[in-house]
Design a protein around this motif. Structure first.
Motif, mmCIF file in Angstrom:
data_model
loop_
_atom_site.group_PDB
_atom_site.id
_atom_site.type_symbol
_atom_site.label_atom_id
_atom_site.label_comp_id
_atom_site.label_asym_id
_atom_site.label_seq_id
_atom_site.Cartn_x
_atom_site.Cartn_y
_atom_site.Cartn_z
ATOM 1 N N VAL A 149 -7.109 -12.691 -4.090
ATOM 2 C CA VAL A 149 -7.654 -11.541 -3.258
ATOM 3 C C VAL A 149 -6.596 -10.371 -3.287
ATOM 4 C CG1 VAL A 149 -8.464 -10.347 -0.997
ATOM 5 C CG2 VAL A 149 -9.012 -12.607 -1.753
ATOM 6 N N ASN A 150 -6.893 -8.993 -4.000
ATOM 7 C CA ASN A 150 -6.201 -7.821 -4.054
ATOM 8 C C ASN A 150 -6.153 -7.054 -2.784
ATOM 9 O OD1 ASN A 150 -7.314 -8.417 -7.122
ATOM 10 N ND2 ASN A 150 -5.091 -7.712 -7.100
ATOM 11 N N GLN A 151 -4.921 -7.074 -2.308
ATOM 12 C CA GLN A 151 -4.867 -6.277 -0.966
ATOM 13 C C GLN A 151 -4.490 -4.694 -1.092
ATOM 14 O OE1 GLN A 151 -1.536 -7.955 1.429
ATOM 15 N NE2 GLN A 151 -1.919 -6.510 2.949
ATOM 16 N N TYR A 152 -3.803 -4.373 -2.387
ATOM 17 C CA TYR A 152 -3.747 -2.959 -2.526
ATOM 18 C C TYR A 152 -4.354 -2.295 -3.577
ATOM 19 C CZ TYR A 152 0.259 -4.720 0.154
ATOM 20 O OH TYR A 152 1.041 -5.521 1.196
ATOM 21 N N ILE A 198 -0.233 2.350 -5.719
ATOM 22 C CA ILE A 198 1.183 2.482 -5.171
ATOM 23 C C ILE A 198 1.070 3.008 -3.727
ATOM 24 C CG2 ILE A 198 3.572 3.353 -5.475
ATOM 25 C CD1 ILE A 198 2.997 3.160 -8.467
ATOM 26 N N ALA A 199 0.451 4.060 -3.575
ATOM 27 C CA ALA A 199 0.323 4.965 -2.467
ATOM 28 C C ALA A 199 -0.324 4.024 -1.293
ATOM 29 C CB ALA A 199 -0.474 6.229 -2.710
ATOM 30 N N ASP A 200 -1.510 3.448 -1.819
ATOM 31 C CA ASP A 200 -2.060 2.572 -0.840
ATOM 32 C C ASP A 200 -1.309 1.277 -0.181
ATOM 33 O OD1 ASP A 200 -4.392 1.467 0.817
ATOM 34 O OD2 ASP A 200 -4.359 -0.095 -0.872
ATOM 35 N N CYS A 201 -0.129 0.888 -1.132
ATOM 36 C CA CYS A 201 0.724 -0.336 -0.695
ATOM 37 C C CYS A 201 1.798 0.291 0.309
ATOM 38 C CB CYS A 201 1.423 -0.881 -2.159
ATOM 39 S SG CYS A 201 2.635 -2.146 -1.955
ATOM 40 N N VAL A 202 2.319 1.490 -0.052
ATOM 41 C CA VAL A 202 3.109 2.311 0.746
ATOM 42 C C VAL A 202 2.683 2.343 1.957
ATOM 43 C CG1 VAL A 202 4.566 4.320 1.288
ATOM 44 C CG2 VAL A 202 4.279 3.152 -1.105
#
Length: 318
Positions: free
Chosen positions: A235-238, A241-245
Motif C-alpha cells: 500500500v502506497n501511503q504518499y 514529496i510534499a504529501d510525505c512532508v
C-alpha cells in the motif's frame, strides 16, 4: 600527475577503505532507517539503543546487516564517480578555495545520484524486510539485485529511481558541505609530514566533516527513506514529496525530521575514521612509510583538487 587521477586507480583503490566504512557503519544505518520509517501510531522502537537491542534479539546480529549487499556493490562505482568528478571539477575551477571545494563536491554528489538512488532503494527495502522476524515467512526479495529486478518489472525505470529528487536534494549540498568542512578542518589543524599527530588529525577532520554533512541535509534524508520504503507492504501511503512532508509533520510534528539522527551521528564519525585509517595503512604499505605523509602535504597545497586522502576516503551514503 599522480596515480590518483587514473580512472582505474579511482575505481579500485576506494574499495578497501570504503568496504571497511560500510562494515562499521551499516548496523547504524539499519537502525536509522527503521527509526525513520516506523509507524508513528504503533512504534516498535523507543529509540536508538532500544532499536539495536530489539533487532539483535528478534532478528539476530545478521538483522543489523540486512541490505549490506547493495552498498557493497555500488561502493566502487560511487567512489570512482565522486573522486573523479570532484578532482576534475577542481581543476576546471582553478583556485583551491573553500567555495570551489563546495562547488566541486556538490557536482560530484549530484552526478553520483544516478547510482546512489537505486542502490539506497534496494538497501532500504532489504532493511525493512522481515522486521521483527528471525526467519521471515514473507520474504519478498532474495537479495538487492532481486529487489531491483522485481521493482523494475513492476514499476519500470521510474520505480527503480524512486526517491531520486530527494536524493539529489540531499547529496548535492551534502557532498559540498563534506568537502568544504574537510578542507577547512585540515587547513586549520595542519598536515605536516613531520607531525606525529597527523593521522589523528586526519581522522578527526574526516569524522567531523561527515557529521557536518549529515546535519546539513538530515531532514531530507528522513523524507527520502519514507518515500523509498513506501509500498513495501503493498500500500502506497504518499503521493509525492510534499504529501510525505505534510503527513509526517501532521502526525508527528517537526521532530519527525530528527528521527534516527543519533544513530546517524554515531555512524558518521567511525565510518570516516575507519575509512581514513584504512587509507593510511594502504598508502604506507604500497608507497612506503615516508612517502605517504608527503602525499598528504602535497594534497594540502595542490591546485588540482581536494586533498588526495580526502578524495580516497569519502564513504557512499552520507
Amino acid at each position: 600527475m599522480t596515480c590518483y587521477h587514473c580512472p582505474l586507480y579511482l575505481l579500485f583503490f576506494p574499495l578497501s577503505p570504503g568496504a571497511a566504512g560500510v562494515l562499521v557503519g551499516h548496523p547504524f544505518d539499519t537502525v536509522k532507517v527503521r527509526l525513520q520509517v516506523q509507524n508513528a501510531d504503533r512504534p516498535m522502537y523507543r529509540g536508538t539503543f532500544h532499536c539495536f537491542q530489539s533487532i539483535i534479539r528478534q532478528e539476530s546480529l545478521t538483522g543489523l546487516y540486512k541490505g549490506i549487499g547493495s552498498p557493497m556493490m555500488g561502493l566502487t562505482f560511487i567512489n570512482a564517480i565522486v573522486f573523479g568528478v570532484q578532482g576534475n571539477a577542481m581543476r576546471q575551477l582553478g583556485d583551491d578555495t573553500p567555495a570551489n571545494q563546495f562547488l566541486a563536491g556538490a557536482a560530484a554528489g549530484a552526478i553520483q545520484c544516478v547510482i546512489c538512488c537505486p542502490m539506497e532503494l534496494a538497501k532500504t527495502r532489504m532493511q525493512m524486510q522481515g522486521t521483527g522476524e528471525k526467519k521471515s515467512s514473507r520474504r519478498l526479495y532474495k537479495n538487492s539485485l532481486d529487489c531491483l529486478a522485481r521493482i523494475y518489472k513492476k514499476e519500470g525505470v521510474r520505480g527503480v529511481n524512486r526517491g531520486m529528487v530527494t536524493t539529489l536534494i540531499r547529496e548535492t549540498p551534502g557532498f559540498g558541505v563534506y568537502f568544504l568542512a574537510y578542507d577547512v578542518l585540515t587547513r586549520r589543524l595542519g598536515c605536516e609530514p613531520d607531525d606525529r599527530y597527523m593521522i589523528p588529525k586526519l581522522l578527526f577532520a574526516g569524522g567531523m566533516a561527515g557529521i557536518a554533512s549529515w546535519l546539513s541535509t538530515y531532514p531530507v534524508d528522513v523524507i527520502k527513506s519514507r518515500l523509498q520504503a513506501d509500498g513495501v507492504g503493498g500500500v502506497n501511503q504518499y503521493s509525492s514529496i510534499a504529501d510525505c512532508v505534510r503527513q509526517s509533520v501532521r502526525k508527528e510534528g517537526y521532530m519527525v525530521f530528527t528521527r534516527g539522527l543519533t544513530s546517524t551521528l554515531l555512524r558518521a564519525f567511525p565510518v570516516n575514521a575507519a575509512t581514513f585509517a584504512t587509507v593510511t595503512l594502504v598508502l604506507m604499505y604500497s608507497r612506503g612509510v615516508e612517502e605517504a605523509p608527503k602525499d598528504c602535504k602535497l594534497a594540502q597545497t595542490s591546485h588540482h583538487g581536494s586533498p588526495q586522502i580526502q578524495q580516497q576516503t569519502q564513504p557512499s551514503s552520507l
